[in-house]
Design a protein around this motif. Structure first.
Motif, PDB file in Angstrom:
ATOM      1  N   GLY A 258      34.676  25.485  27.944  1.00 20.49           N
ATOM      2  CA  GLY A 258      35.408  26.733  28.065  1.00 20.49           C
ATOM      3  C   GLY A 258      34.517  27.786  28.701  1.00 20.49           C
ATOM      4  N   LYS A 259      35.100  28.648  29.517  1.00 19.55           N
ATOM      5  CA  LYS A 259      34.322  29.649  30.238  1.00 19.55           C
ATOM      6  C   LYS A 259      34.931  31.036  30.032  1.00 19.55           C
ATOM      7  CE  LYS A 259      34.649  30.013  34.786  1.00 19.55           C
ATOM      8  NZ  LYS A 259      34.936  31.451  35.015  1.00 19.55           N
ATOM      9  N   SER A 260      34.074  32.034  29.878  1.00 19.23           N
ATOM     10  CA  SER A 260      34.556  33.407  29.804  1.00 19.23           C
ATOM     11  C   SER A 260      35.165  33.812  31.141  1.00 19.23           C
ATOM     12  CB  SER A 260      33.410  34.354  29.434  1.00 19.23           C
ATOM     13  OG  SER A 260      32.880  34.018  28.158  1.00 19.23           O
ATOM     14  N   PHE A 261      36.137  34.706  31.082  1.00 15.89           N
ATOM     15  CA  PHE A 261      36.827  35.122  32.304  1.00 15.89           C
ATOM     16  C   PHE A 261      37.324  36.540  32.093  1.00 15.89           C
ATOM     17  CE2 PHE A 261      39.778  33.341  29.383  1.00 15.89           C
ATOM     18  CZ  PHE A 261      41.026  33.895  29.601  1.00 15.89           C
ATOM     19  N   ALA A 262      38.274  36.993  32.898  1.00 17.10           N
ATOM     20  CA  ALA A 262      38.791  38.362  32.773  1.00 17.10           C
ATOM     21  C   ALA A 262      40.269  38.384  33.103  1.00 17.10           C
ATOM     22  CB  ALA A 262      38.023  39.312  33.690  1.00 17.10           C
ATOM     23  N   MET A 263      40.997  39.282  32.451  1.00 20.17           N
ATOM     24  CA  MET A 263      42.427  39.461  32.709  1.00 20.17           C
ATOM     25  C   MET A 263      42.777  40.936  32.566  1.00 20.17           C
ATOM     26  SD  MET A 263      44.043  36.308  30.519  1.00 20.17           S
ATOM     27  CE  MET A 263      45.700  36.626  31.041  1.00 20.17           C
ATOM     28  N   GLY A 264      43.903  41.322  33.145  1.00 20.93           N
ATOM     29  CA  GLY A 264      44.332  42.707  33.007  1.00 20.93           C
ATOM     30  C   GLY A 264      45.532  43.015  33.877  1.00 20.93           C
ATOM     31  N   LEU A 265      45.471  44.166  34.535  1.00 14.85           N
ATOM     32  CA  LEU A 265      46.562  44.656  35.364  1.00 14.85           C
ATOM     33  C   LEU A 265      46.024  45.018  36.750  1.00 14.85           C
ATOM     34  CD1 LEU A 265      48.131  47.128  32.764  1.00 14.85           C
ATOM     35  CD2 LEU A 265      48.935  44.815  33.298  1.00 14.85           C
ATOM     36  N   ARG A 266      46.937  45.353  37.642  1.00 16.15           N
ATOM     37  CA  ARG A 266      46.538  45.873  38.953  1.00 16.15           C
ATOM     38  C   ARG A 266      47.108  47.276  39.088  1.00 16.15           C
ATOM     39  NH1 ARG A 266      44.058  44.070  43.663  1.00 16.15           N
ATOM     40  NH2 ARG A 266      43.559  42.179  42.496  1.00 16.15           N
ATOM     41  N   VAL A 267      46.243  48.223  39.437  1.00 15.00           N
ATOM     42  CA  VAL A 267      46.664  49.619  39.558  1.00 15.00           C
ATOM     43  C   VAL A 267      46.804  49.983  41.035  1.00 15.00           C
ATOM     44  CG1 VAL A 267      44.282  50.519  39.513  1.00 15.00           C
ATOM     45  CG2 VAL A 267      46.190  51.995  38.813  1.00 15.00           C
ATOM     46  N   GLU A 268      47.829  50.771  41.343  1.00 15.90           N
ATOM     47  CA  GLU A 268      48.086  51.165  42.724  1.00 15.90           C
ATOM     48  C   GLU A 268      48.198  52.685  42.823  1.00 15.90           C
ATOM     49  OE1 GLU A 268      50.834  49.151  45.876  1.00 15.90           O
ATOM     50  OE2 GLU A 268      52.093  50.513  44.701  1.00 15.90           O
ATOM     51  N   PRO A 340      49.840  52.439  53.310  1.00 11.14           N
ATOM     52  CA  PRO A 340      49.636  53.749  52.674  1.00 11.14           C
ATOM     53  C   PRO A 340      49.205  53.662  51.210  1.00 11.14           C
ATOM     54  CG  PRO A 340      51.990  53.284  52.893  1.00 11.14           C
ATOM     55  CD  PRO A 340      51.267  52.183  53.601  1.00 11.14           C
ATOM     56  N   TYR A 341      48.950  52.437  50.718  1.00 13.88           N
ATOM     57  CA  TYR A 341      48.597  52.254  49.305  1.00 13.88           C
ATOM     58  C   TYR A 341      47.224  51.609  49.154  1.00 13.88           C
ATOM     59  CZ  TYR A 341      53.616  52.971  48.662  1.00 13.88           C
ATOM     60  OH  TYR A 341      54.878  53.482  48.686  1.00 13.88           O
ATOM     61  N   ALA A 342      46.583  51.917  48.033  1.00 16.07           N
ATOM     62  CA  ALA A 342      45.326  51.272  47.638  1.00 16.07           C
ATOM     63  C   ALA A 342      45.544  50.640  46.275  1.00 16.07           C
ATOM     64  CB  ALA A 342      44.200  52.296  47.560  1.00 16.07           C
ATOM     65  N   ASN A 343      45.012  49.439  46.054  1.00 14.96           N
ATOM     66  CA  ASN A 343      45.171  48.806  44.745  1.00 14.96           C
ATOM     67  C   ASN A 343      43.903  48.077  44.331  1.00 14.96           C
ATOM     68  OD1 ASN A 343      45.456  45.699  45.204  1.00 14.96           O
ATOM     69  ND2 ASN A 343      46.773  46.598  46.786  1.00 14.96           N
ATOM     70  N   ALA A 344      43.771  47.875  43.055  1.00  9.69           N
ATOM     71  CA  ALA A 344      42.631  47.123  42.510  1.00  9.69           C
ATOM     72  C   ALA A 344      43.024  46.547  41.162  1.00  9.69           C
ATOM     73  CB  ALA A 344      41.410  48.025  42.348  1.00  9.69           C
ATOM     74  N   ALA A 345      42.483  45.378  40.864  1.00  9.86           N
ATOM     75  CA  ALA A 345      42.641  44.834  39.516  1.00  9.86           C
ATOM     76  C   ALA A 345      41.765  45.641  38.569  1.00  9.86           C
ATOM     77  CB  ALA A 345      42.230  43.372  39.494  1.00  9.86           C
ATOM     78  N   ILE A 346      42.303  45.961  37.401  1.00 10.84           N
ATOM     79  CA  ILE A 346      41.518  46.558  36.309  1.00 10.84           C
ATOM     80  C   ILE A 346      41.597  45.557  35.164  1.00 10.84           C
ATOM     81  CG2 ILE A 346      41.202  48.506  34.774  1.00 10.84           C
ATOM     82  CD1 ILE A 346      40.807  49.226  37.709  1.00 10.84           C
ATOM     83  N   VAL A 347      40.491  44.901  34.883  1.00 12.93           N
ATOM     84  CA  VAL A 347      40.505  43.762  33.965  1.00 12.93           C
ATOM     85  C   VAL A 347      39.499  43.944  32.846  1.00 12.93           C
ATOM     86  CG1 VAL A 347      41.289  42.143  35.746  1.00 12.93           C
ATOM     87  CG2 VAL A 347      38.836  42.526  35.441  1.00 12.93           C
TER      88      VAL A 347
END
Length: 514
Positions: A258-268, A340-347
């Motif tokens: 098992g490996k650590s990882f990351a999850m979350g949302l994407r903000v725009e 016209p948009y910028a987005n990034a994952a926030i995890v």
């Protein structure tokens, strides 16, 4: 003799060549080794360069990365997957004179885009050709970002070859190199044809369903068509979403962790607002382009980190699931970054040992459960392929505005979005940590928290939650000789460049045996 000038600061309205003429009068040719933008608030934005400058009358030799070919290789290595790890393993083989065989469950990139468009427009998922599967792998739809934190001697080679096949030359010196999802789709076909012309046999629409073994020695693979290919060297580069192959390796007795990882949302946000935050009164300067950002917050009490990931200036939020009953979001941008948009994952970081203990597949189960929950929420709201989305301030405050300034905006997603309570969809502990992170980010970027921003769910494919354990020296599976786990899906890379370098490392280990 040439010399290297580092940390050369040039105001955005000044010219690099004029500065060099002042520093090194009567200089010869020069080349940029590194370029970045410094936009800290203590001064106006400026470019920072590292430059190699030759003396007058000299020339600058560009690296060619000539590789020595080996004679009469004993076997043809087999490579499963045409993402960055698989493609660059194949490239290294053929450039070293080693014929190889490459398998891909999906189609070539030209056919692949048709399946993706069908999903984005009509919700009809092609399980072989989507944002994660098909020629080019997930990297084909992840902005073409080549940023990496690894230190590898193979990075210049990777950049050089990408340029050779049509990528922009500046990826060899920019601090945040970026091909763009539109341009990388032109690079991959040229790379494919080079491989075919130089001894690589490629099988599209051919899923490898079984790894063949004799005891704990790998001896080949069997495809879905029942065809067997024999070789004692199998490079497994199936990507972070190939759960079926991970399950097969488990059934085969291959050592997994098992490996650590990351999850979350994407903000725009609007790109204009990010430009204003980062560049202030210089936000519309033509030399600066679309601004990006990198944010992180670490909670010392819990040890949990919240951070931005895969930031896409001038980009799009994509629906990128691989199962018909699951929804995943991702981000990309084209070379010109002109959306016209910028987005990034926030995890948030998910520590495997703390959350799942001895359950190797605990992270995989969690990922699958949340993706299914996201899909069910969309169906319950009357949708099919749309992404669940929520106004950022509503997410922070636990509300759901259907009208007014917080009403859901059209956004950048080609699949559309539906107003869904993401603060209720995610587990409470994730919501708490994400809210803390957003509040902290407001301190770093005044204006980051705004009613004009919205979040999308769910960002769950940052990396694979399972690692196929391999030997640090031979790069083979610790349990099965001849099996070479490679790239993101095996747990040994975190992006296009690191996956490509991993494929090259493995190819060289195999070549040493041939």
């Amino acid at each position: 003799m040439s010399k290297i000038i580092q940390n050369l600061e040039i105001p955005i309205d000044n010219d690099l060549e004029e500065k060099l003429q002042w520093l090194v009068p009567e200089h010869g040719p020069y080349r940029i080794l590194r370029q970045s933008v410094d936009a800290r608030r203590s001064h106006s934005p400026h470019f920072v360069y590292t430059v190699e400058v030759a003396e007058k009358g000299e020339t600058l030799e560009l690296p060619e990365f000539k590789l020595e070919k080996i004679e009469n290789p004993k076997e043809k290595p087999l490579i499963v997957g045409t993402g960055p790890a698989g493609l660059f393993a194949a490239l290294r083989f053929v450039e070293r004179g080693v014929p190889c065989v490459l398998f891909e469950r999906g189609s070539d990139s030209g056919e692949r885009i048709k399946g993706i468009n069908q999903y984005w427009r009509y919700g009809k998922l092609d399980p072989r050709n989507n944002v994660c599967f098909g020629e080019g792998g997930a990297g084909l739809y992840s902005d073409g970002k080549l940023i990496t934190r690894i230190k590898s001697p193979h990075i210049p080679y990777v950049m050089n070859r990408l340029v050779q096949f049509g990528a922009p030359e500046e990826i060899q010196w920019l601090s945040n190199p970026h091909v763009g999802s539109d341009r990388i789709r032109r690079v991959i076909p040229k790379l494919r044809e080079f491989l075919r012309a130089n001894g690589c046999e490629i099988h599209f629409n051919t899923q490898v369903t079984e790894v063949l073994t004799e005891g704990t020695q790998v001896v080949g693979v069997r495809t879905e068509h029942g065809t067997e290919f024999r070789s004692p060297h199998v490079v497994m580069a199936t990507g972070h979403s190939a759960e079926d192959m991970i399950n097969h390796l488990r059934d085969l007795g291959v050592k997994l962790d098992g490996k650590s990882f990351a999850m979350g949302l994407r903000v725009e946000h609007s790109q204009a607002s990010i430009n204003k935050i980062q560049y202030r009164q210089f936000s519309e300067h033509p030399k600066l382009g679309a601004a990006n950002y990198k944010l992180a917050h670490h909670d010392n009490k819990t040890g949990i980190g919240v951070y931005s990931f895969c930031m896409c200036p001038g980009g799009y939020v994509l629906s990128s699931g691989t199962e018909a009953d699951g929804i995943v979001c991702n981000g990309m941008s084209n070379y010109n970054r002109n959306s016209p948009y910028a987005n990034a994952a926030i995890v948030i970081s998910i520590d495997h040992d703390k959350n799942f203990g001895d359950d190797v597949f605990g992270g995989m189960k969690m990922r699958r459960e949340l993706e299914t929950r996201a899909f069910n929420s969309v169906v319950a709201a009357g949708g099919t392929r749309e992404l669940p989305a929520q106004n950022l301030m509503d997410f922070l405050q636990g509300t759901n505005s259907k009208t007014g300034p917080r009403a859901l905006r059209p956004g950048s997603s080609p699949s559309g979005a539906l107003n869904i309570r993401l603060d209720e969809l995610l587990p409470k502990h994730m919501v708490t940590r994400l809210r803390e992170g957003f509040e902290k980010f407001q301190g770093s970027m005044k204006g980051f928290l705004t009613e004009e921003a919205q979040v999308y769910g769910i960002e769950s494919r940052t990396s694979c939650p399972v690692r196929v354990t391999r030997d640090d020296e031979t790069l083979e599976s610790v349990s099965h000789k001849g099996l070479y786990p490679a790239g993101e899906g095996a747990g040994y890379a975190g992006g296009i460049t690191s996956a490509a370098c991993d494929g090259i490392r493995i190819a060289e280990k195999i070549i040493a045996q041939l």
